[in-house]
Design an enzyme around this catalytic site. Structure first.
Site, PDB file in Angstrom:
ATOM      1  N   ASP A  88      -1.379   9.814 -10.825  1.00  0.00           N
ATOM      2  CA  ASP A  88      -1.141   8.360 -11.517  1.00  0.00           C
ATOM      3  C   ASP A  88       0.071   8.256 -11.977  1.00  0.00           C
ATOM      4  OD1 ASP A  88      -4.477   8.398 -11.824  1.00  0.00           O
ATOM      5  OD2 ASP A  88      -4.596   9.029 -13.329  1.00  0.00           O
ATOM      6  N   HIS A 109      -4.683  14.578  -9.246  1.00  0.00           N
ATOM      7  CA  HIS A 109      -4.826  12.906  -9.686  1.00  0.00           C
ATOM      8  C   HIS A 109      -4.009  12.220 -11.121  1.00  0.00           C
ATOM      9  CE1 HIS A 109      -7.858  11.490  -7.005  1.00  0.00           C
ATOM     10  NE2 HIS A 109      -8.078  12.645  -6.998  1.00  0.00           N
ATOM     11  N   ASP A 150       0.966  -1.270  -0.166  1.00  0.00           N
ATOM     12  CA  ASP A 150      -0.153  -0.403  -0.060  1.00  0.00           C
ATOM     13  C   ASP A 150       0.768   1.342   0.354  1.00  0.00           C
ATOM     14  OD1 ASP A 150      -3.007   0.510   0.342  1.00  0.00           O
ATOM     15  OD2 ASP A 150      -1.589   2.156   2.125  1.00  0.00           O
ATOM     16  N   ASN A 172      -2.277  12.980  -3.190  1.00  0.00           N
ATOM     17  CA  ASN A 172      -3.387  13.667  -4.863  1.00  0.00           C
ATOM     18  C   ASN A 172      -4.049  14.856  -4.221  1.00  0.00           C
ATOM     19  OD1 ASN A 172      -3.151  11.362  -6.435  1.00  0.00           O
ATOM     20  ND2 ASN A 172      -4.664   9.741  -5.656  1.00  0.00           N
ATOM     21  N   GLU A 227      -4.331   2.552  -4.473  1.00  0.00           N
ATOM     22  CA  GLU A 227      -2.706   2.634  -4.587  1.00  0.00           C
ATOM     23  C   GLU A 227      -2.529   1.308  -3.948  1.00  0.00           C
ATOM     24  OE1 GLU A 227      -4.612   4.401  -1.073  1.00  0.00           O
ATOM     25  OE2 GLU A 227      -5.871   4.343  -2.932  1.00  0.00           O
TER      26      GLU A 227
END
Length: 303
Positions: free
Chosen positions: A189, A185, A172, A180, A216
């Site tokens: 990404d 975002h 994780d 973010n 994630e």
């Protein structure tokens, strides 16, 4: 046409095998079998993209061969074209009923055989592309959860048969929501793609698998890997992500993107994946987070 595709030609007459091999050699790799038993052995060994199968053979005829192929999970999906001197509608109907994708009668026209084989190989190529796309995460271009679930079931059964260990890590990204929120975002990404690329470096053997589990979160499956070796890999993974030096301005853990990792190892038992397998790894991940994150914890089943 993909030159790496393989066609298995099965015919008890050497002259026919030679003729078909010569006819197809420029379009694909050609493997040969002279009887039904050889055909089954070669189909398991080579996993060809297409089989050209004679019907009239001694000991095991073509109808028996295709039934054996269709009754085996490892060969069921291989398309079969019958090439036979039996030219009645009833013979053709029987072959198609047994699962053949086409039926060509002898004597055949070489150009027609070649075109039909090309068409079927093209269909196989497109089917494989679609199957692969269905198993790939579109953002990171690594395996997706569906592919992981299939691999886990396969490796669980294999481990149960062989009595070999199976290791699982759950990964994780630490404080990814904060990343973010701060950078957007699109940047998030980009980070996930870089992490996926770094994790892929730890897929070192055919059975190993890294997949995006969701958001994630990633999972790493390591067949035939004991707890000590898997825990060492887990720590290597943690360090490798930190060493990417991807700036994380909103992380209380580090100036850089880090991960928390939890893993477990057991020897599978039974035909169904035990829910406890994922739960123990998830508990180890929770413990790694509770200990401050940027940690790799490994736990073994104790009962």
């Amino acid at each position: 046409m993909n030159q790496r595709q393989t066609v298995l030609v099965v015919d008890d007459e050497k002259q026919n095998r030679t003729l078909l091999a010569e006819l197809l050699k420029d379009d694909c790799r050609v493997a040969l079998a002279g009887n039904g038993n050889q055909a089954l052995d070669r189909a398991h060994e080579l996993q060809p993209d297409l089989i050209l199968l004679d019907v009239m053979m001694p000991d095991m005829n073509g109808y028996q061969v295709i039934q054996a192929l269709k009754n085996d999970d490892t060969t069921r999906q291989i398309p079969v074209i019958f090439i036979s001197a039996l030219d009645s509608p009833a013979d053709e109907e029987r072959g198609l009923d047994l699962g053949a994708v086409d039926y060509i009668t002898k004597p055949f026209h070489p150009s027609i055989v070649r075109k039909r084989v090309r068409n079927h190989l093209q269909s196989v190529h497109h089917r494989h592309l679609l199957e692969n796309l269905a198993m790939i995460d579109s953002l990171t271009e690594i395996a997706n959860r569906r592919r992981y679930d299939e691999a886990l079931e396969h490796e669980w059964r294999r481990g149960a048969r062989n009595g070999s260990p199976l290791s699982l890590a759950i990964i994780d990204v630490d404080h990814f929501k904060a990343y973010n929120d701060r950078l957007g975002h699109a940047e998030g990404d980009h980070v996930l793609r870089q992490i996926a690329r770094a994790l892929s470096a730890f897929v070192r053997r055919p059975g190993d698998l890294i997949a995006r589990y969701g958001g994630e979160e990633f999972v790493l499956l390591l067949p035939e890997t004991d707890a000590q070796a898997a825990a060492e890999i887990g720590e290597e993974i943690r360090a490798s992500i930190e060493n990417l030096h991807l700036a994380h301005p909103n992380s209380p853990v580090s100036n850089y993107i880090t991960i928390s990792l939890g893993g477990t190892t057991l020897i599978p038992n039974g035909g169904q994946v035990a829910p406890l397998f994922f739960q123990i790894a998830d508990d180890a991940l929770y413990a790694a987070k509770a200990d401050g994150r940027n940690r790799a914890f490994w736990r073994q089943r104790t009962d």
